[in-house]
Each structure stands twice: as C-alpha cells, then as structure tokens.
Design a protein around this motif. Sequence first.
Motif, PDB file in Angstrom:
ATOM      1  N   LYS A 282       0.829  -1.212   0.000  1.00  0.00           N
ATOM      2  CA  LYS A 282       0.000   0.000   0.000  1.00  0.00           C
ATOM      3  C   LYS A 282       0.854   1.249   0.000  1.00  0.00           C
ATOM      4  CE  LYS A 282      -3.559   2.312   2.706  1.00  0.00           C
ATOM      5  NZ  LYS A 282      -4.400   2.249   3.921  1.00  0.00           N
ATOM      6  N   HIS A 283       1.919   1.245   0.826  1.00  0.00           N
ATOM      7  CA  HIS A 283       2.798   2.417   0.893  1.00  0.00           C
ATOM      8  C   HIS A 283       3.554   2.616  -0.416  1.00  0.00           C
ATOM      9  CE1 HIS A 283       1.926   3.057   5.100  1.00  0.00           C
ATOM     10  NE2 HIS A 283       2.256   1.784   5.372  1.00  0.00           N
ATOM     11  N   GLY A 284       3.882   1.532  -1.096  1.00  0.00           N
ATOM     12  CA  GLY A 284       4.583   1.637  -2.379  1.00  0.00           C
ATOM     13  C   GLY A 284       3.741   2.343  -3.424  1.00  0.00           C
ATOM     14  N   TRP A 285       2.450   2.015  -3.467  1.00  0.00           N
ATOM     15  CA  TRP A 285       1.576   2.688  -4.445  1.00  0.00           C
ATOM     16  C   TRP A 285       1.386   4.165  -4.106  1.00  0.00           C
ATOM     17  CZ3 TRP A 285       0.906   0.803  -8.938  1.00  0.00           C
ATOM     18  CH2 TRP A 285       0.903  -0.586  -9.138  1.00  0.00           C
ATOM     19  N   ILE A 286       1.359   4.490  -2.809  1.00  0.00           N
ATOM     20  CA  ILE A 286       1.257   5.910  -2.423  1.00  0.00           C
ATOM     21  C   ILE A 286       2.483   6.680  -2.901  1.00  0.00           C
ATOM     22  CG2 ILE A 286       1.210   7.476  -0.454  1.00  0.00           C
ATOM     23  CD1 ILE A 286      -0.481   5.391   1.026  1.00  0.00           C
ATOM     24  N   LEU A 287       3.682   6.043  -2.728  1.00  0.00           N
ATOM     25  CA  LEU A 287       4.914   6.672  -3.198  1.00  0.00           C
ATOM     26  C   LEU A 287       4.880   6.880  -4.702  1.00  0.00           C
ATOM     27  CD1 LEU A 287       7.810   7.670  -2.810  1.00  0.00           C
ATOM     28  CD2 LEU A 287       8.567   5.274  -2.955  1.00  0.00           C
TER      29      LEU A 287
ATOM     30  N   GLN B 284       4.055 -11.660 -12.118  1.00  0.00           N
ATOM     31  CA  GLN B 284       2.859 -12.482 -12.323  1.00  0.00           C
ATOM     32  C   GLN B 284       3.241 -13.735 -13.107  1.00  0.00           C
ATOM     33  OE1 GLN B 284       0.483  -9.579 -14.343  1.00  0.00           O
ATOM     34  NE2 GLN B 284       0.055  -8.410 -12.483  1.00  0.00           N
ATOM     35  N   TYR B 285       2.606 -14.854 -12.746  1.00  0.00           N
ATOM     36  CA  TYR B 285       2.960 -16.175 -13.261  1.00  0.00           C
ATOM     37  C   TYR B 285       1.890 -16.665 -14.221  1.00  0.00           C
ATOM     38  CZ  TYR B 285       2.668 -21.329 -12.926  1.00  0.00           C
ATOM     39  OH  TYR B 285       2.526 -22.663 -13.181  1.00  0.00           O
ATOM     40  N   ASP B 286       2.305 -17.350 -15.277  1.00  0.00           N
ATOM     41  CA  ASP B 286       1.397 -18.026 -16.205  1.00  0.00           C
ATOM     42  C   ASP B 286       2.039 -19.370 -16.540  1.00  0.00           C
ATOM     43  OD1 ASP B 286      -0.392 -18.848 -18.091  1.00  0.00           O
ATOM     44  OD2 ASP B 286       0.292 -17.434 -19.647  1.00  0.00           O
ATOM     45  N   GLY B 287       1.520 -20.449 -15.933  1.00  0.00           N
ATOM     46  CA  GLY B 287       2.113 -21.761 -16.145  1.00  0.00           C
ATOM     47  C   GLY B 287       1.077 -22.867 -16.097  1.00  0.00           C
TER      48      GLY B 287
ATOM     49  N   PHE C 231      -3.301  -8.020  -9.721  1.00  0.00           N
ATOM     50  CA  PHE C 231      -2.431  -7.232  -8.851  1.00  0.00           C
ATOM     51  C   PHE C 231      -2.845  -7.324  -7.380  1.00  0.00           C
ATOM     52  CE2 PHE C 231      -2.380  -5.270 -13.035  1.00  0.00           C
ATOM     53  CZ  PHE C 231      -1.024  -5.071 -13.265  1.00  0.00           C
ATOM     54  N   ASP C 232      -3.612  -8.371  -7.036  1.00  0.00           N
ATOM     55  CA  ASP C 232      -4.136  -8.413  -5.670  1.00  0.00           C
ATOM     56  C   ASP C 232      -3.312  -9.242  -4.711  1.00  0.00           C
ATOM     57  OD1 ASP C 232      -4.648 -10.709  -7.012  1.00  0.00           O
ATOM     58  OD2 ASP C 232      -6.658 -11.009  -6.177  1.00  0.00           O
ATOM     59  N   VAL C 233      -2.195  -9.688  -5.142  1.00  0.00           N
ATOM     60  CA  VAL C 233      -1.362 -10.528  -4.288  1.00  0.00           C
ATOM     61  C   VAL C 233      -0.145  -9.702  -3.870  1.00  0.00           C
ATOM     62  CG1 VAL C 233      -0.105 -12.685  -4.063  1.00  0.00           C
ATOM     63  CG2 VAL C 233      -2.163 -12.566  -5.505  1.00  0.00           C
ATOM     64  N   ALA C 234      -0.157  -9.239  -2.650  1.00  0.00           N
ATOM     65  CA  ALA C 234       0.879  -8.321  -2.180  1.00  0.00           C
ATOM     66  C   ALA C 234       2.243  -8.976  -2.090  1.00  0.00           C
ATOM     67  CB  ALA C 234       0.490  -7.743  -0.823  1.00  0.00           C
TER      68      ALA C 234
ATOM     69  N   ILE D 176       6.692  -9.008 -15.343  1.00  0.00           N
ATOM     70  CA  ILE D 176       7.110  -8.128 -14.238  1.00  0.00           C
ATOM     71  C   ILE D 176       6.697  -6.694 -14.575  1.00  0.00           C
ATOM     72  CG2 ILE D 176       9.034  -7.219 -12.885  1.00  0.00           C
ATOM     73  CD1 ILE D 176      10.582  -9.759 -13.553  1.00  0.00           C
ATOM     74  N   HIS D 177       5.874  -6.103 -13.714  1.00  0.00           N
ATOM     75  CA  HIS D 177       5.559  -4.676 -13.794  1.00  0.00           C
ATOM     76  C   HIS D 177       6.435  -3.968 -12.758  1.00  0.00           C
ATOM     77  CE1 HIS D 177       1.984  -5.747 -16.111  1.00  0.00           C
ATOM     78  NE2 HIS D 177       1.653  -6.610 -15.147  1.00  0.00           N
TER      79      HIS D 177
END
Length: 494
Positions: free
Chosen positions: A2-7, A38-41, A50-53, A197-198
């Motif tokens: 959460k703090h990362g997105w605020i930054l 994010q994984y695709d396998g 993006f809901d997995v912190a 990777i984003h």
Amino acid sequence: MKHGWILLLSLLLIPLTPLNAQTQDEKVWMSLNVGHHQYDGDYANEMMQFDVAKDLSGGFGLHFFLNNSFDINYTFDFGSLDNDYPPETFRKYFFANNLNLQFNFANDIIFRKDAPLQPFIGAGAGATYFTGGSEDVDDNVSFQVPLVAGFDIPLSDGAVLVFKSTYNRTFNDYIDGVKYAGEGPFVDDRDHDDFLIHSVGLKFRLTGAKDADKDGVKDKVDACPTLAGSAQTNGCPDDDGDGIINSKDDCPTIAGTAQFNGCNDRDGDFIPDNKDQCPNIAGLAEFGGCADSDGDKIPDTRDVCPQIKGPESTEGCPDDDGDGIKNSVDLCPAFAGTSKFGGCPDSDNDGIIDKEDACPTLQGSKPNKGCPDVDVEVRRKLDVIFNNLLFATNSSQIDATSLDDLDVLIDIMKEDENLRLSIEGHTDNRGNDGYNLQLSQLRAEAVKTYLVKGGISADRIKAIGYGETQPLTTNETAEGRIRNRRVELNLSYN
C-alpha cells in the motif's frame, strides 16, 4: 505494498519540465526498481492480477545510449515466483537477466526528445535461474525472450522515473515443476511457463560529459573547455558581455561591437578606440583617428596652429616666406631669413639684416649702414675731379678743362659697377632764389648727362640741385661765394 503505491502516485504528481534522458553526452545510466511479478504456467494464469501483495520483486539495470532512437539495456530482477491458488502450488526464487534493444519514441522524429512523457518498447534475450522454494521442483535455468513496453518521465538532468512491463516468453515448461501437454486437470496445458514483471524505478546517470571548467557547458561542445564561459558563447569567456568571446575580442574588458572585433568607437569615426589615438574626437585613419581641422596634413595633436594651415617644419603654423620660421615669430614674414636674425634675411652675410642694410647685396659695416667703404684711392681721385669741375659763368655748360677729369670718373664707375654717384648742385645767394635753384639743378643734370654718354647707367646716378639753400660758408665775401658755388660728387655703394 500500500505504501509503495502511495509513493508511486506522489512521484507522478511531481511538476514535470521538458528534460532529456540519456544523451550523447550522458551515455551510461543505472536504475533501481521495485515491481510486481505475475505467473502463467501449468498451475495458473495470474497475468494482470495485482491483488497478491507478496508477489513483489526488485532489480537494477544498466543502460547504454546508442543514439536518439535506440538504447541497450541490461536488467536484473529477482523475486519469488509462485501460484497462489490451491490445491496445487509451487514456489521458486528467480534471478532474471535480460539484455534488450530499446526503441525510444521521443527521438525528435516521432515525439520531441525533451517530451515530458517518453514512451519506449524493446525486445532481446535473457536467462533466468530458478532455485529454492518448493523442494519437489528442481532448480533449473530458463532462456527467454523479454518483450518490454513502458515510458520514462524525466525528473531532472540526472534522474528519470521509469514505468515498464517486461513479459518474459520462456522456452521452459518445467519452471513450476510440471511438464504437461494435452488434456488434464491443470489450467494451462501449453508447453512453456512465462512470467510478467511490472516495475517502477528511478534511473540516474553514471557518466556524463566532462565539464573541466565547471561552466555548465560540457567539454565536448565547449569551445574553451579550460576557461569558464556560458552557453551563449559556446563555453568561452566573454568578460565584457558584448557577445564576442575574449579570444576574438580585441578589447575583452570593454563592451564593443562585432564590426570592430569587440571594441568600441566612441567618436563615431569608424576607427575602433584601441587603434584610435584620439578616441573622443572624430578624425581620419591617416592620422590615427585624430582630426586635422585646417587640412594641412598635420593632426591637431601636433599642430601648434590647428585652425590655420602651415607646413610640418613650423609645427603646422603658417610660414609665408618658407624659411622655417613661423609668421608669428618671424620679424620678416614676407622674406626668407634665418633664426639668427629673427627670420630676416642678410643677403650679403655682413651681419646686418637686409631691411636695415643700405647695400643688402654688398658686405659692409654698421657705420656705413651695411655698405662697404669707398676705396681711399678712389676718394682721392674723386676729390681731384671735384676740385677741377668748372662751369661757364652763370651757365650749366661744363668747362672744357673739366672733361678729362670726368672721363676719369667714368673709368672709376666702369671698374666697379656697384658704385653709385650722387651729384648735388649748389649756388651762392646772389640773384633770384628760383633762378639759383634751377641753375644748380641744370649743372647737376649736365654732369649726369656727360657720364651717361660715357657709358654709365642713368640708374646709378642721382642729380639734384639745392640752389643757395646749403651754403658751405658765408656769402658776404667773394671767397665765400666761390666756395658756395659748387657741384659736389659723392661716390658710395648705396
């Protein structure tokens, strides 16, 4: 998280100005980033979720400028790749190494190079090492093709905010420990496992163009790399601020114009002050910028008489007789002379100036007013002639006995052509005054006429009668009257 997105949102709100990222002068940059992978396998497809912190990653990169359109980038990312949906799960730590060629849209062709938002795409090759985590999944190495898209936001000359997504298309179907192709209970039956990777990061330069003189102009484009200047003068100093650099400015400490190589022309005579001997007075080039008011070819600075024409020999003052002595101090301004006599001539060099010399062409003495003395022998002969000069009674006819003596006088005057003769006729007081005057004049003229006939120029002879006005002695006696009746002969050089 959460703090990362605020930054991240705070950085987006930073006021942006048009700045460049990598340039020819700033070729090597480094970046640090945080991201979400994010994984695709075979177990799941978590792309764009993006809901997995806990799916956080980190990394760094090295970036090399090629030209305005292309960069080469090396990136390293690490994190924990897994699936988060039971019943089947796995976890592996990854260390991804990618090398890609990046195309920049802000290349002054598609968008301005200094655009506030600078998009890019890229592709390349890479290798990722998977290790640890689930013990039932073997460690392995995956080769991949990274496909990159994102944009840069320049923050300053040395810092850029980077947003990008990297899709790693691998050639490995065993990243998650399952290799499966065909029908089955698993979600993904493709023959490869991929990850995305984003990230958001900060890119900053490691190298930049040198600026040895610290003037803000890089040495590569600095025409004077060891001397502090300004961008307006390509890095060269311009001490007087006239836009002409010191090395090309003939007057580097005084503001001037390009017309005069950086020098001024205060008097407006088109001669720059540094070459103008009279910078405050309009003049001519032939006089070093000084004026010549009287047009005598002598500049006013050396002309004692700047308003009156004169020669160089008299410091610009008039010298009518050309003797080198200016009129103002020349006692004889119309006649060439010498400084010894105040500008007056002494033609015969006898020490007596001509205007005071009765015989200016003959050397004489002061007692004789500059004329020479008549020879003693000549004087003696003249006395004899004078004493023997007789006329008929009451007549101007010369007595025949006197003619021989007058012939001697003729010879004397012929021998010395500088001699002059004055003939003066006199009478006693008997008779009428007018008659006596006329008789004395006729007798003097008679002598002159005889001498002229004898070959003597009339210009050398003066004849005048005084009558009874100049007696030598008394007229009361016969003897006195005889002495007073006379014709005097005076030889001289005057």
